[in-house]
Write a protein that holds these residues in place. Structure first.
Motif, PDB file in Angstrom:
ATOM      1  N   ASN A   1       0.888  -1.588   0.217  1.00 28.42           N
ATOM      2  CA  ASN A   1      -0.044   0.135   0.134  1.00 28.42           C
ATOM      3  C   ASN A   1       1.081   1.579  -0.254  1.00 28.42           C
ATOM      4  O   ASN A   1       0.506   2.359   0.586  1.00 28.42           O
ATOM      5  CB  ASN A   1      -1.141  -0.046   1.298  1.00 28.42           C
ATOM      6  N   THR A   2       1.898   1.083  -0.443  1.00 22.53           N
ATOM      7  CA  THR A   2       2.829   2.704  -0.256  1.00 22.53           C
ATOM      8  C   THR A   2       2.935   3.195  -1.523  1.00 22.53           C
ATOM      9  O   THR A   2       2.465   2.339  -2.515  1.00 22.53           O
ATOM     10  CB  THR A   2       4.298   1.669  -0.068  1.00 22.53           C
ATOM     11  N   ILE A   3       2.915   4.455  -1.266  1.00 25.34           N
ATOM     12  CA  ILE A   3       2.636   4.945  -2.024  1.00 25.34           C
ATOM     13  C   ILE A   3       4.503   5.294  -3.587  1.00 25.34           C
ATOM     14  O   ILE A   3       4.692   6.331  -2.278  1.00 25.34           O
ATOM     15  CB  ILE A   3       2.579   6.008  -2.478  1.00 25.34           C
ATOM     16  N   GLY A   4       4.460   5.170  -4.619  1.00 24.88           N
ATOM     17  CA  GLY A   4       5.673   5.077  -4.961  1.00 24.88           C
ATOM     18  C   GLY A   4       5.483   4.735  -5.995  1.00 24.88           C
ATOM     19  O   GLY A   4       4.606   3.921  -6.811  1.00 24.88           O
ATOM     20  N   VAL A   5       6.624   4.716  -6.768  1.00 22.41           N
ATOM     21  CA  VAL A   5       7.261   3.853  -7.757  1.00 22.41           C
ATOM     22  C   VAL A   5       6.895   1.792  -7.996  1.00 22.41           C
ATOM     23  O   VAL A   5       8.005   1.977  -7.062  1.00 22.41           O
ATOM     24  CB  VAL A   5       8.514   4.268  -8.734  1.00 22.41           C
ATOM     25  N   TYR A   6       6.690   1.287  -8.127  1.00 24.95           N
ATOM     26  CA  TYR A   6       6.909  -0.366  -8.384  1.00 24.95           C
ATOM     27  C   TYR A   6       7.535  -0.465  -9.244  1.00 24.95           C
ATOM     28  O   TYR A   6       7.757  -0.618 -10.395  1.00 24.95           O
ATOM     29  CB  TYR A   6       5.673  -0.538  -7.715  1.00 24.95           C
ATOM     30  N   ALA A   7       8.223  -1.821  -8.623  1.00 27.79           N
ATOM     31  CA  ALA A   7       9.454  -2.717 -10.121  1.00 27.79           C
ATOM     32  C   ALA A   7       9.433  -4.136  -9.643  1.00 27.79           C
ATOM     33  O   ALA A   7       9.073  -4.562  -8.623  1.00 27.79           O
ATOM     34  CB  ALA A   7      10.319  -1.876  -9.960  1.00 27.79           C
TER      35      ALA A   7
ATOM     36  N   PRO B   1      10.491   9.684  -7.698  1.00 30.64           N
ATOM     37  CA  PRO B   1      10.317   9.454  -9.470  1.00 30.64           C
ATOM     38  C   PRO B   1      11.269   8.939  -9.629  1.00 30.64           C
ATOM     39  O   PRO B   1      13.154   9.106  -9.228  1.00 30.64           O
ATOM     40  CB  PRO B   1      10.411  10.908  -9.783  1.00 30.64           C
ATOM     41  N   VAL B   2      11.758   7.936 -10.794  1.00 30.49           N
ATOM     42  CA  VAL B   2      12.689   7.404 -11.496  1.00 30.49           C
ATOM     43  C   VAL B   2      13.004   7.295 -12.996  1.00 30.49           C
ATOM     44  O   VAL B   2      11.915   7.185 -13.387  1.00 30.49           O
ATOM     45  CB  VAL B   2      12.357   5.349 -11.407  1.00 30.49           C
ATOM     46  N   ARG B   3      14.168   7.983 -13.642  1.00 29.07           N
ATOM     47  CA  ARG B   3      14.028   7.379 -15.266  1.00 29.07           C
ATOM     48  C   ARG B   3      14.929   6.506 -15.664  1.00 29.07           C
ATOM     49  O   ARG B   3      15.797   6.254 -14.706  1.00 29.07           O
ATOM     50  CB  ARG B   3      15.185   8.656 -15.186  1.00 29.07           C
ATOM     51  N   PRO B   4      14.042   5.928 -16.535  1.00 28.70           N
ATOM     52  CA  PRO B   4      14.217   4.422 -16.484  1.00 28.70           C
ATOM     53  C   PRO B   4      15.562   4.375 -17.709  1.00 28.70           C
ATOM     54  O   PRO B   4      16.453   5.172 -18.137  1.00 28.70           O
ATOM     55  CB  PRO B   4      13.705   3.288 -17.974  1.00 28.70           C
ATOM     56  N   LEU B   5      16.583   3.720 -17.022  1.00 25.26           N
ATOM     57  CA  LEU B   5      17.751   3.183 -18.055  1.00 25.26           C
ATOM     58  C   LEU B   5      17.710   2.553 -19.447  1.00 25.26           C
ATOM     59  O   LEU B   5      17.936   3.887 -20.708  1.00 25.26           O
ATOM     60  CB  LEU B   5      18.484   2.111 -17.539  1.00 25.26           C
ATOM     61  N   PHE B   6      16.905   1.958 -20.029  1.00 24.86           N
ATOM     62  CA  PHE B   6      16.419   1.648 -21.483  1.00 24.86           C
ATOM     63  C   PHE B   6      15.505   0.760 -21.269  1.00 24.86           C
ATOM     64  O   PHE B   6      14.605   0.582 -19.963  1.00 24.86           O
ATOM     65  CB  PHE B   6      17.135   1.383 -22.479  1.00 24.86           C
ATOM     66  N   ALA B   7      14.507   0.537 -22.512  1.00 26.81           N
ATOM     67  CA  ALA B   7      13.355   0.024 -21.865  1.00 26.81           C
ATOM     68  C   ALA B   7      13.090  -0.851 -23.692  1.00 26.81           C
ATOM     69  O   ALA B   7      13.884  -0.957 -23.788  1.00 26.81           O
ATOM     70  CB  ALA B   7      12.011   1.106 -22.787  1.00 26.81           C
ATOM     71  N   VAL B   8      12.153  -2.340 -22.697  1.00 29.92           N
ATOM     72  CA  VAL B   8      12.118  -3.367 -23.935  1.00 29.92           C
ATOM     73  C   VAL B   8      10.639  -3.311 -24.176  1.00 29.92           C
ATOM     74  O   VAL B   8       9.802  -3.984 -23.210  1.00 29.92           O
ATOM     75  CB  VAL B   8      12.691  -3.937 -22.691  1.00 29.92           C
TER      76      VAL B   8
END
Length: 220
Positions: A79-85, A178-185
């Motif tokens: 339930n944490t507010i954040g960016v999930y991974a 906030p998080v900046r991606p390294l790259f995308a797949v």
């Protein structure tokens, strides 16, 4: 292991495929991954190198931001507010492939503890349509993107006791900023290696309210 749990197919990365994975990582592009190498295997390899993954049906994102919403999960961490991974490729793919027209997704990516040891990853994925009758799960899957992230700023969920499953460890991480991606797949439905179920949201919601730990609330 419950009968509804799934495991990843058996797969061994060849030296040539691993070299291609390393080249893709150096170049920060999935374009160097051979078409013959399953996307989930490349994603698994990335997590083995220490990276995290965030799946989304939205492509070309340059920044991931915390979502202000009520998750309504039985455990505090979820339930944490954040960016999930996720530190698991298949679980991240579930979020990348989910059609926005679904009204609910029941999903799982975790390890069970047995005799003091953590077992292999176990999975579950089921989707509920937003409106109308859907008979084929393929109608609720779309092409999406798995974003590759550094672990910096992320916190891993701690193992906890699930009354229905025992001691569990989810491949669940969250970052409050906030998080900046390294790259995308990029991924598509055909890349997903496991079967996906369909369910009725009202039925699952009622069962969840009666038994919050009864995941995945299947028919008897």
């Amino acid at each position: 292991m419950k009968s509804w749990m799934l495991r990843a197919p058996a797969d061994v990365l060849s030296p040539a495929d691993e070299a291609a994975c390393r080249a893709a990582l150096r170049g920060r592009t999935a374009a160097q991954v051979p078409a013959t190498l399953p996307k989930w295997v490349f994603l698994r390899w990335l997590t083995e190198q220490g990276f995290l993954l965030h799946g989304s049906p939205v492509g070309e994102l340059t920044e991931l931001r915390p979502a202000e919403k009520a998750y309504r999960q039985p455990d505090e961490f979820s339930n944490t507010i954040g960016v999930y991974a996720a530190s698991d490729g298949i679980w991240a793919m579930m979020y990348a492939l989910r059609n926005p027209q679904t009204t609910q997704m029941s999903d799982m990516g975790l390890r069970l503890q047995k005799n003091g040891q953590w077992g292999e990853m176990c999975y579950f994925m089921s989707l509920a349509p937003r409106q109308g009758q859907v008979n084929r799960v393929e109608e609720l899957l779309v092409s999406g993107t798995v974003y590759v992230l550094s672990r910096e700023g992320f916190q891993n969920s701690s193992p906890y006791h699930n009354p229905g499953l025992g001691e569990v460890q989810e491949s669940h991480w969250v970052c409050p900023t906030p998080v900046r991606p390294l790259f995308a797949v990029p991924v598509q439905a055909a890349d997903f290696p496991l079967p996906v179920r369909l369910h009725d949201r009202e039925t699952v919601d009622a069962r969840c309210q009666a038994d919050p730990w009864g995941f995945p609330w299947l028919d008897p």
